[in-house]
Design an enzyme around this catalytic site. Sequence first.
Site, PDB file in Angstrom:
ATOM      1  N   GLY A  16      -5.406  26.281 -67.538  1.00  0.00           N
ATOM      2  CA  GLY A  16      -6.632  26.684 -66.861  1.00  0.00           C
ATOM      3  C   GLY A  16      -7.240  27.943 -67.435  1.00  0.00           C
ATOM      4  O   GLY A  16      -6.700  28.552 -68.363  1.00  0.00           O
ATOM      5  N   ASP A  34      11.518  38.515 -77.175  1.00  0.00           N
ATOM      6  CA  ASP A  34      12.570  38.649 -76.169  1.00  0.00           C
ATOM      7  C   ASP A  34      12.326  37.765 -74.953  1.00  0.00           C
ATOM      8  O   ASP A  34      13.159  37.724 -74.040  1.00  0.00           O
ATOM      9  CB  ASP A  34      12.674  40.109 -75.699  1.00  0.00           C
ATOM     10  CG  ASP A  34      13.010  41.064 -76.836  1.00  0.00           C
ATOM     11  OD1 ASP A  34      13.804  40.666 -77.706  1.00  0.00           O
ATOM     12  OD2 ASP A  34      12.461  42.177 -76.848  1.00  0.00           O
ATOM     13  N   ASP A  46      -0.531  19.692 -73.852  1.00  0.00           N
ATOM     14  CA  ASP A  46      -0.385  19.676 -75.305  1.00  0.00           C
ATOM     15  C   ASP A  46       1.092  19.780 -75.654  1.00  0.00           C
ATOM     16  O   ASP A  46       1.962  19.735 -74.775  1.00  0.00           O
ATOM     17  CB  ASP A  46      -1.210  20.791 -75.961  1.00  0.00           C
ATOM     18  CG  ASP A  46      -0.827  22.185 -75.459  1.00  0.00           C
ATOM     19  OD1 ASP A  46       0.330  22.375 -75.005  1.00  0.00           O
ATOM     20  OD2 ASP A  46      -1.671  23.094 -75.522  1.00  0.00           O
ATOM     21  N   ALA A  77      -4.144  26.050 -58.821  1.00  0.00           N
ATOM     22  CA  ALA A  77      -4.602  26.008 -57.434  1.00  0.00           C
ATOM     23  C   ALA A  77      -5.876  25.180 -57.363  1.00  0.00           C
ATOM     24  O   ALA A  77      -6.494  24.875 -58.389  1.00  0.00           O
ATOM     25  CB  ALA A  77      -4.882  27.420 -56.912  1.00  0.00           C
ATOM     26  N   THR A 118      -6.871  35.358 -53.959  1.00  0.00           N
ATOM     27  CA  THR A 118      -8.316  35.560 -54.077  1.00  0.00           C
ATOM     28  C   THR A 118      -8.851  36.617 -53.118  1.00  0.00           C
ATOM     29  O   THR A 118      -8.248  36.880 -52.067  1.00  0.00           O
ATOM     30  CB  THR A 118      -9.038  34.225 -53.778  1.00  0.00           C
ATOM     31  OG1 THR A 118     -10.456  34.419 -53.754  1.00  0.00           O
ATOM     32  CG2 THR A 118      -8.625  33.676 -52.414  1.00  0.00           C
ATOM     33  N   ASP A 119     -10.005  37.181 -53.485  1.00  0.00           N
ATOM     34  CA  ASP A 119     -10.691  38.099 -52.584  1.00  0.00           C
ATOM     35  C   ASP A 119     -11.288  37.358 -51.388  1.00  0.00           C
ATOM     36  O   ASP A 119     -11.665  37.977 -50.386  1.00  0.00           O
ATOM     37  CB  ASP A 119     -11.785  38.866 -53.333  1.00  0.00           C
ATOM     38  CG  ASP A 119     -12.839  37.978 -53.973  1.00  0.00           C
ATOM     39  OD1 ASP A 119     -12.582  36.759 -54.129  1.00  0.00           O
ATOM     40  OD2 ASP A 119     -13.915  38.489 -54.338  1.00  0.00           O
ATOM     41  N   TYR A 141     -11.145  27.378 -48.411  1.00  0.00           N
ATOM     42  CA  TYR A 141     -10.474  27.922 -49.589  1.00  0.00           C
ATOM     43  C   TYR A 141      -9.748  29.218 -49.247  1.00  0.00           C
ATOM     44  O   TYR A 141      -8.558  29.374 -49.527  1.00  0.00           O
ATOM     45  CB  TYR A 141     -11.509  28.163 -50.694  1.00  0.00           C
ATOM     46  CG  TYR A 141     -10.975  28.948 -51.877  1.00  0.00           C
ATOM     47  CD1 TYR A 141      -9.890  28.490 -52.609  1.00  0.00           C
ATOM     48  CD2 TYR A 141     -11.573  30.155 -52.249  1.00  0.00           C
ATOM     49  CE1 TYR A 141      -9.406  29.214 -53.698  1.00  0.00           C
ATOM     50  CE2 TYR A 141     -11.102  30.877 -53.332  1.00  0.00           C
ATOM     51  CZ  TYR A 141     -10.016  30.394 -54.053  1.00  0.00           C
ATOM     52  OH  TYR A 141      -9.536  31.112 -55.112  1.00  0.00           O
ATOM     53  N   LYS A 145      -5.623  29.876 -49.246  1.00  0.00           N
ATOM     54  CA  LYS A 145      -4.984  30.890 -50.099  1.00  0.00           C
ATOM     55  C   LYS A 145      -4.242  31.929 -49.261  1.00  0.00           C
ATOM     56  O   LYS A 145      -3.161  32.396 -49.645  1.00  0.00           O
ATOM     57  CB  LYS A 145      -6.027  31.558 -50.997  1.00  0.00           C
ATOM     58  CG  LYS A 145      -6.642  30.627 -52.033  1.00  0.00           C
ATOM     59  CD  LYS A 145      -5.603  30.047 -52.985  1.00  0.00           C
ATOM     60  CE  LYS A 145      -5.104  31.061 -53.988  1.00  0.00           C
ATOM     61  NZ  LYS A 145      -4.153  30.465 -54.971  1.00  0.00           N
TER      62      LYS A 145
END
Length: 312
Positions: A16, A34, A46, A77, A118-119, A141, A145
């Site tokens: 994303g 590392d 992929d 999400a 999210t805000d 939404y 969240k």
Amino acid sequence: MKSSERFTVALIGASGLLGRAIAGELASARNAKDWRIVHTARSRVDNRSVKLDLLDYDAVRAFLRDFAPDAIVVTAAERRPDICEKDPARARALNVDALRVIAAEARSLGAWVLSISTDYVFDGAAPPYFPDATPAPLNAYGRSKLDGERALLASDPASCVLRLPLLYGPFTDWSESAVTSLTPAIVESANPANPPASMDAWATRYPTFTPDVAVVVRGMLEQHAKGATISGITQWSGDEPMTKFDIAERIARVLKVDAKLVAQHTPTDATPRPRDCHLDSGRLEALGIGRRTPFDIAITGLLANYPNVPDQ
């Protein structure tokens, strides 16, 4: 499959908009040798990633048990407010239930989880918002969240939530971000045969560059790897307030098009959205974590890299 010598990170949602930026940042980090980074993707798979559907909870459990990561970064999400409003059950399945499955499995493995939020958990009425501010989401939404945050932290208080505002960054198509998605209408409005483009001038947003967020995530992972785990609620945000109308004007300047833009001073979205959810980033700033690229520099670079602007 866990390596005893390398710090293993499972990046869930690596294909994303944000996931790609984080994958690139971790691969180029000075300590990359590392670390072992395992990417997952649902549709854009992929040869560097593992196909994983977060709605297949048994597959999620099997993946985590197989790779036994030290840390899990969850960027996947359902983030489209209108889609969440139309199908709140599916939004919760992805944003709450899948995260609960990941959290439970991570706890049994002793893995640290960093989940992106999210805000929109806030109503936008009293900014700025600190991590301990009382949430009050306005739409499905934001509610999903917020419930995902609570599910994660209830499962393991040592886990971490990173709240972010409007994101933009290197994209595969205009619609990947609400910033770049404005571009076709901006360009089309410059054609004398076309009407002006209406742009929201009501809600204040804080566009945040995904490569900057990737630097934040890398810093948080490095803290955990050295035993200084960051837990609970954290936030990161760009520091330039602007409406979509402001963003559109800046994009038009970068593209050197004579766009015809009309400012909308009242909300017109079918799904309610908050007016100003400025997130305070002080907790991470105090740890020396973070980077902010000025919007004009970032958007100029993005549009220069994607010269095939729609015909005017």
